[in-house]
Design a protein around this motif. Sequence first.
Motif, PDB file in Angstrom:
ATOM      1  N   UNK A 268       8.042  -7.163   0.542  1.00  0.00           N
ATOM      2  CA  UNK A 268       7.154  -6.631   1.574  1.00  0.00           C
ATOM      3  C   UNK A 268       7.867  -6.593   2.915  1.00  0.00           C
ATOM      4  N   UNK A 269       7.219  -5.984   3.902  1.00  0.00           N
ATOM      5  CA  UNK A 269       7.849  -5.823   5.207  1.00  0.00           C
ATOM      6  C   UNK A 269       8.020  -7.167   5.910  1.00  0.00           C
ATOM      7  N   UNK A 270       7.024  -8.045   5.827  1.00  0.00           N
ATOM      8  CA  UNK A 270       7.160  -9.357   6.469  1.00  0.00           C
ATOM      9  C   UNK A 270       8.226 -10.204   5.780  1.00  0.00           C
ATOM     10  N   UNK A 271       8.377 -10.033   4.464  1.00  0.00           N
ATOM     11  CA  UNK A 271       9.440 -10.763   3.761  1.00  0.00           C
ATOM     12  C   UNK A 271      10.815 -10.218   4.147  1.00  0.00           C
ATOM     13  N   UNK A 272      10.910  -8.905   4.378  1.00  0.00           N
ATOM     14  CA  UNK A 272      12.155  -8.328   4.866  1.00  0.00           C
ATOM     15  C   UNK A 272      12.526  -8.916   6.216  1.00  0.00           C
ATOM     16  N   UNK A 273      11.535  -9.090   7.091  1.00  0.00           N
ATOM     17  CA  UNK A 273      11.787  -9.693   8.401  1.00  0.00           C
ATOM     18  C   UNK A 273      12.300 -11.121   8.248  1.00  0.00           C
ATOM     19  N   UNK A 274      11.644 -11.916   7.414  1.00  0.00           N
ATOM     20  CA  UNK A 274      12.069 -13.293   7.207  1.00  0.00           C
ATOM     21  C   UNK A 274      13.462 -13.358   6.594  1.00  0.00           C
ATOM     22  N   UNK A 275      13.696 -12.596   5.531  1.00  0.00           N
ATOM     23  CA  UNK A 275      14.982 -12.649   4.837  1.00  0.00           C
ATOM     24  C   UNK A 275      16.120 -12.173   5.742  1.00  0.00           C
TER      25      UNK A 275
ATOM     26  N   UNK B  21      -0.459  -3.920   4.658  1.00  0.00           N
ATOM     27  CA  UNK B  21      -0.948  -2.567   4.887  1.00  0.00           C
ATOM     28  C   UNK B  21       0.140  -1.522   4.968  1.00  0.00           C
ATOM     29  N   UNK B  22       1.329  -1.843   4.457  1.00  0.00           N
ATOM     30  CA  UNK B  22       2.459  -0.905   4.474  1.00  0.00           C
ATOM     31  C   UNK B  22       3.082  -0.866   3.084  1.00  0.00           C
ATOM     32  N   UNK B  23       3.892   0.150   2.789  1.00  0.00           N
ATOM     33  CA  UNK B  23       4.593   0.169   1.492  1.00  0.00           C
ATOM     34  C   UNK B  23       5.608  -0.964   1.399  1.00  0.00           C
ATOM     35  N   UNK B  24       5.900  -1.376   0.175  1.00  0.00           N
ATOM     36  CA  UNK B  24       6.955  -2.350  -0.057  1.00  0.00           C
ATOM     37  C   UNK B  24       8.313  -1.653  -0.020  1.00  0.00           C
ATOM     38  N   UNK B  25       9.344  -2.437   0.331  1.00  0.00           N
ATOM     39  CA  UNK B  25      10.695  -1.889   0.286  1.00  0.00           C
ATOM     40  C   UNK B  25      11.089  -1.595  -1.143  1.00  0.00           C
ATOM     41  N   UNK B  26      10.693  -2.477  -2.055  1.00  0.00           N
ATOM     42  CA  UNK B  26      10.792  -2.192  -3.482  1.00  0.00           C
ATOM     43  C   UNK B  26       9.706  -2.981  -4.195  1.00  0.00           C
ATOM     44  N   UNK B  27       9.293  -2.476  -5.341  1.00  0.00           N
ATOM     45  CA  UNK B  27       8.251  -3.125  -6.123  1.00  0.00           C
ATOM     46  C   UNK B  27       8.368  -2.648  -7.569  1.00  0.00           C
ATOM     47  N   UNK B  28       8.470  -3.593  -8.483  1.00  0.00           N
ATOM     48  CA  UNK B  28       8.588  -3.286  -9.908  1.00  0.00           C
ATOM     49  C   UNK B  28       7.213  -3.444 -10.539  1.00  0.00           C
ATOM     50  N   UNK B  29       6.664  -2.332 -11.041  1.00  0.00           N
ATOM     51  CA  UNK B  29       5.292  -2.359 -11.547  1.00  0.00           C
ATOM     52  C   UNK B  29       5.151  -1.804 -12.952  1.00  0.00           C
TER      53      UNK B  29
ATOM     54  N   UNK C 185       0.868  -1.172   0.000  1.00  0.00           N
ATOM     55  CA  UNK C 185       0.000   0.000   0.000  1.00  0.00           C
ATOM     56  C   UNK C 185       0.911   1.230   0.000  1.00  0.00           C
ATOM     57  N   UNK C 186       1.406   1.574  -1.181  1.00  0.00           N
ATOM     58  CA  UNK C 186       2.421   2.624  -1.272  1.00  0.00           C
ATOM     59  C   UNK C 186       1.902   4.005  -0.900  1.00  0.00           C
ATOM     60  N   UNK C 187       0.590   4.198  -0.934  1.00  0.00           N
ATOM     61  CA  UNK C 187       0.033   5.517  -0.621  1.00  0.00           C
ATOM     62  C   UNK C 187      -0.012   5.776   0.885  1.00  0.00           C
ATOM     63  N   UNK C 188       0.232   4.737   1.707  1.00  0.00           N
ATOM     64  CA  UNK C 188       0.216   4.909   3.156  1.00  0.00           C
ATOM     65  C   UNK C 188       1.620   5.285   3.631  1.00  0.00           C
ATOM     66  N   UNK C 189       1.787   6.380   4.345  1.00  0.00           N
ATOM     67  CA  UNK C 189       3.120   6.753   4.855  1.00  0.00           C
ATOM     68  C   UNK C 189       3.635   5.723   5.861  1.00  0.00           C
ATOM     69  N   UNK C 190       4.957   5.578   5.903  1.00  0.00           N
ATOM     70  CA  UNK C 190       5.564   4.629   6.840  1.00  0.00           C
ATOM     71  C   UNK C 190       5.236   4.989   8.283  1.00  0.00           C
TER      72      UNK C 190
END
Length: 268
Positions: free
Chosen positions: A215-222, A122-130, A46-51
């Motif tokens: 995503x943020x949860x994937x950042x946590x896992x990685x 519900x947060x922005x992605x660290x990166x996303x190719x669209x 959800x890139x429109x939501x501020x961190x």
Amino acid sequence: MAPLTVRGVLSLLNVLFVFISGVDFMRFVSFGPIYHNITGETTLCQDFIPWSVALRDRYVQTSLFVDLGLLTLLMVQHSLFAWSSVKQALRLVFGPLNRTVYCFTTALALQILMRCWQPVTGVPCLWSVRHAPWSIWLPLLCFTLHFLCWATIFSTLLLFDFPELLGFKQIYYECFGVENPPSSGTSHSQQHLSHYGPPVILQLIVVLWLLPALSLDRLLMAGILTTYLILGHSADEHDLAYFWSQFNIKMSLFSEPHQGSDDANHKN
């Protein structure tokens, strides 16, 4: 004989459970996220939501806390069963089933992690190719590299004695009263399995981080699993010697038929 038969059935069922869990983990950590990114079935960001707003969301905080607990469960299980005192206790309690118990609990921890994982959308992605053309080509590139990484990991694991590492060979020896040959060395193979070596660790790190959208949860896992892999695993000269001996054994299996045919031709 009946208890031995029950142990054999349990060991075979455990091998099947471990195999299914491994396939599920590949889907969960690798091909599933890439597929969802290609098809757009799941909204990861959800890139429109501020961190500043997203990180204060109670649902986001709860999801991250649950995911952190699941990762901790997996690492605690793996680390706990690596202690020599725990290994000795397993041998005393379960006998030849001790390796089966270890493999079962590892697969169970993976299943719990995959079934209970909480995506944080519900947060922005660290990166996303669209944007085209990279929105098409990057997922395909990630899929190809992930496939090559898993093929490399699988080919490396083929150097190990799979029936022994999964605990099936120990039950086989007990059922038929065969003495475990010293060359098999369960403790040695388990020790070397815990030292995957830099090549396999590198493949796992690539799989964890290389995605079209992070995503943020994937950042946590990685981040957590990468740190655990780097700090908890290292290869030494004994591991390299074991790999080389297992490689020679596997290669000899392919060379024996050719040697037999050559001998037959000489006799003719």
